[in-house]
Scaffold this active site. Structure first.
Site, mmCIF file in Angstrom:
data_model
loop_
_atom_site.group_PDB
_atom_site.id
_atom_site.type_symbol
_atom_site.label_atom_id
_atom_site.label_comp_id
_atom_site.label_asym_id
_atom_site.label_seq_id
_atom_site.Cartn_x
_atom_site.Cartn_y
_atom_site.Cartn_z
ATOM 1 N N ASN A 81 -4.878 -3.087 -3.056
ATOM 2 C CA ASN A 81 -4.695 -1.712 -2.589
ATOM 3 C C ASN A 81 -3.684 -0.919 -3.415
ATOM 4 O OD1 ASN A 81 -4.951 -3.477 0.335
ATOM 5 N ND2 ASN A 81 -6.536 -2.023 -0.235
ATOM 6 N N SER A 115 -11.201 -1.479 1.241
ATOM 7 C CA SER A 115 -10.862 -0.217 0.593
ATOM 8 C C SER A 115 -9.972 -0.467 -0.628
ATOM 9 C CB SER A 115 -10.134 0.680 1.606
ATOM 10 O OG SER A 115 -9.824 1.919 1.033
ATOM 11 N N ILE A 127 -0.913 3.809 -3.934
ATOM 12 C CA ILE A 127 -1.138 2.870 -2.837
ATOM 13 C C ILE A 127 -2.203 3.421 -1.900
ATOM 14 C CG2 ILE A 127 -0.045 1.670 -0.893
ATOM 15 C CD1 ILE A 127 2.677 2.284 -2.342
ATOM 16 N N CYS A 128 -3.162 2.576 -1.555
ATOM 17 C CA CYS A 128 -4.164 2.937 -0.555
ATOM 18 C C CYS A 128 -3.726 2.314 0.764
ATOM 19 C CB CYS A 128 -5.536 2.427 -0.973
ATOM 20 S SG CYS A 128 -6.831 2.874 0.206
ATOM 21 N N LEU A 129 -3.118 3.126 1.599
ATOM 22 C CA LEU A 129 -2.630 2.688 2.900
ATOM 23 C C LEU A 129 -2.876 3.829 3.878
ATOM 24 C CD1 LEU A 129 -1.097 0.553 4.608
ATOM 25 C CD2 LEU A 129 1.027 1.641 3.865
#
Length: 183
Positions: free
Chosen positions: A116, A156, A123-125
């Site tokens: 992620n 994701s 950052i994919c959060l």
């Protein structure tokens, strides 16, 4: 040192505090005398810094960068029992005047091989995007990223190579160690 600054320093266990944190006027930051909304952001970030320092959460920290209360540097230690154990990652946190109603921009400054996290440190959060709530704070963000290190969301991924390797922890660990650059 003025007495009010000394009190803050003693209260925080002799941790130096940037001038913007020790004085209500915040004359060195672009938040000074620009209206009540900007002052509320300043006050919120001051409160969050104090709460973070007093929380005693292991493996996370963050402080304003210099005298700019809107730019912070953070660190996250990899959690015990994960492939990131023993590693310390640096982050940048950039707040805007819509904070806390909009999330800060948070990026890894240290190279981090993770499903992620992309090659640029983005950052994919979900809590930094569509699931953001003004109830979240710097502490919540750092703890969530620390947790994400050991529990990625492979549904994701920003780094598809890392996502594909995740199921093979031995190979994944080798890639983490290859990319990691301690400071």
């Amino acid at each position: 040192m003025p007495r009010e600054n000394q009190d803050l320093q003693d209260f925080q266990g002799n941790v130096p505090v940037p001038a913007t944190m020790a004085t209500p006027s915040a004359k060195h930051t672009n938040l000074s005398s620009k209206g009540p909304d900007r002052q509320s952001v300043l006050k919120r970030l001051q409160t969050e810094l104090m709460a973070l320092m007093m929380s005693g959460d292991p493996g996370i920290s963050a402080f304003p960068e210099g005298d700019d209360i809107l730019q912070w540097r953070g660190t996250i230690n990899g959690s015990t029992g994960t492939v990131y154990e023993g590693m310390v990652y640096k982050l940048s946190l950039a707040f805007n005047t819509d904070y806390p109603f909009k999330p800060p921009k948070v990026k890894f400054e240290s190279p981090c091989f993770h499903p992620n996290v992309d090659l640029h440190g983005n950052i994919c959060l979900d809590i930094l995007q569509d699931k953001w709530s003004s109830a979240y704070d710097v502490r919540t963000i750092l703890l969530s990223i620390q947790s994400l290190l050991g529990e990625p969301n492979n549904d994701s991924p920003l780094n598809t190579q890392a996502a594909a390797l995740w199921s093979n922890q031995e190979e994944f660990r080798k890639m983490v160690e290859k990319h990691y650059r301690p400071t």
